[in-house]
Design an enzyme around this catalytic site. Sequence first.
Site: not given
Ligand code: GDG
Length: 509
Positions: A178, A387
Site C-alpha cells: 500500500h 504517499d
Molecule cells: C495507506 C497509504 C494508500 C481519514 N480521516 C477520517 C477518515 N479517514 C479515512 C479516509 C481515507 C483513509 O482514512 C486514509 O487513506 P489514505 O489513502 O489517505 O492514507 P493512509 O491511511 O496513509 O493509507 C496510502 C492507502 O493505504 C490505500 O492503499 O492510499 O498511500 O499510506 O479512506 O476517508 N475516516 C473517517 N473519519 C476520519 O476522520 N471515518
Amino acid sequence: MLDFFEPLKPNTKGGLTVVSNRGPYTFRKTARGMQVTPSVSGLVSAIQPVIKQIHGKWVAWGGRYGSEEEILGRSIALQKTDKWLFQEILLTEPEAAEYYEGMCNSCLWPLCHNFIEKSVFEEKTWQSYRRVNRKFAEAVLKTTGPDDMIWVQDFHLALLPGYLCRQRPGAGVSLFWHIPFPPPEIFAILPWAEEFIKGLLNCEFIGFHTESYVRNFLLSAREICGVTIDATRGLIFGPERTVRVGAVPIGIDWREFEKIASQPGVVRKAAGIRSDIGGEYVIIGVDRMDYTKGIPERLMAIEYLLEQWPDYKEKLTFVQVAVPSRTDVAAYRSLRRQIEEIVGRINGKYTENFHVPVRYLFKPLSREDLVAHYLAADMAVVTPLKDGLNLVAKEYVAVKSDTDGVLILSPFAGAAVQLTGALKANPYDPRELANQVIAGLEMDETEKKRRMSALARSVREQDINWWWQSIQQYWLSNAEAAGEAAGEAAGEASHGSAIGSMLNQGIML
Ligand code: GDG
C-alpha cells in the site's frame, strides 16, 4: 451488535482470506465489556468493501495483548447479518513495541517514504518482525484450508508468504503493497533487505499503486537478491516461483460516497459547517497525523498566503482534520506539538474580528461527518511529502463531482498519476502551494467544472470494482499459467478454480 465466536475453523471449500497487521476494528477490554472502535486507515477503507462483498475472512491484530502462548483471540462478526468474519490475532506487549512501533513504524515506514534519517535499524526489532510474521503464519495456517487464497496486505508482513509456503508448499499467496516502494539504492540501506525481499518472492502476485513502485521493486529484487527479472512483462524469476508484479492503484466505492453526500442530514450538516465558519472560502485537509502527509508544510503555505494576500484574511478558513495515529511513536508525538504550535501561531497572528483562519480537529470524524466536511469545502489540499496513493483525494472528488470544487494535489502522491485534472503543487515549496491555492480560488467556474469532471471520470472508471476485478485477473492469469506449466498440477489448479468461481459469480462491489 457484537457476535463473538470461537476461533475460525479452516475453510474446506476455498475462499479468500485477507491478512493484515491492523484490521477494521480496534478492541479494548473495559470494565463495561469489550469496546470496539472502527480503525481509520486507507488499507481498511480499501479492503472492507471487498471482504464484505465476497464474504471472506480477515485475519489481523485487533490491538489487544495476549501471552506468549496465545496467538488467536476470538473471531467476530459485527452484525448477525454479516457474512464475513474477523479473526483477531493477539500480540504480546514487547512484540507490539518492537515489531509494530519499532520495525514497522520507525524503520520500514520512514525508509519507504524516503525519510531515511528517521529510520531506526535495530537487530532486536528485526528479530521481533520475524517472530511476529511467524506467528501470523501459524494463525493463518490454523484458520485457512489448502484451497484458500491468501491475500496479504502491506509491508508489515513481508516474510509471511515465505513462512506460509514453507509449511504449505504451493500455497496461493499474493500481496498488495500500500505504500511507496523506494528505489533500490534506498531499499538496500535496510540491513535485512535480502531476506525481506526473498520473503516476498514466495508470492504469486504482488500489486503496487504505480508503475514506478513496480519498477523500483523489480530492480531491488535483481540488485539485492540477484534474481532475473523481465521488466517488460513484470516478472521475477525467484528461487521458489515466478512472481508476477503489477501496478493496480486502489479505487474507491464512489457510489457509496455520492449516496452519503446526498443524504439530507449530511447536506444540512455541510451547510451548518459553512455557516458556522463564515467567510467566503473553506479549504480542507484530511489526513492521519503522519509526517509523510505534509501537514506542517501545508499550514506554513497557508501562513505565507495570509501574509502575501491580506485581502483573504477574513475570507478564507482552512480546516485541518488530523486523525490521531501511532501515538506511541515519539516522532508522531513531536509532529503533533509542531502542528499545534503552527496552528496557534497562525490564529494568533491572523484572527480578525473573531474570524479564525485555521480550524484544527485532532480526532476522527464519523463517515457522515467526514463527507459533510468534504461537501462544505471549496477546495481540498492533499499535499503529502510522499504517499503510496492517497484515497482522500479520490473521496473528495467523488463527493464534489457535480460541483466546482478544486483539488490541489502533490506530485509525490501515487494518486497524481491518475488524477491529472488536479492542480499540482510541490508541498516543500510554500510559495508554489500558496500560489496554487490562490489560482484555484480565483479560477473561473468553467475551468473548475472542466477539471472536476475529468477527475470524476478517472475516479469512476478506476473505482474499487475495477481494482478488485484487475487483481482477480492477475490471479487468474497466474493460475492458468501455473496450470499450463505444471500440466494442471493439483494444488495450483484448485487456486485457479477458487478465483474462477469468484469471477464466475460476477462478484462486483
Ligand atoms: C495507506 C497509504 C494508500 C481519514 N480521516 C477520517 C477518515 N479517514 C479515512 C479516509 C481515507 C483513509 O482514512 C486514509 O487513506 P489514505 O489513502 O489517505 O492514507 P493512509 O491511511 O496513509 O493509507 C496510502 C492507502 O493505504 C490505500 O492503499 O492510499 O498511500 O499510506 O479512506 O476517508 N475516516 C473517517 N473519519 C476520519 O476522520 N471515518
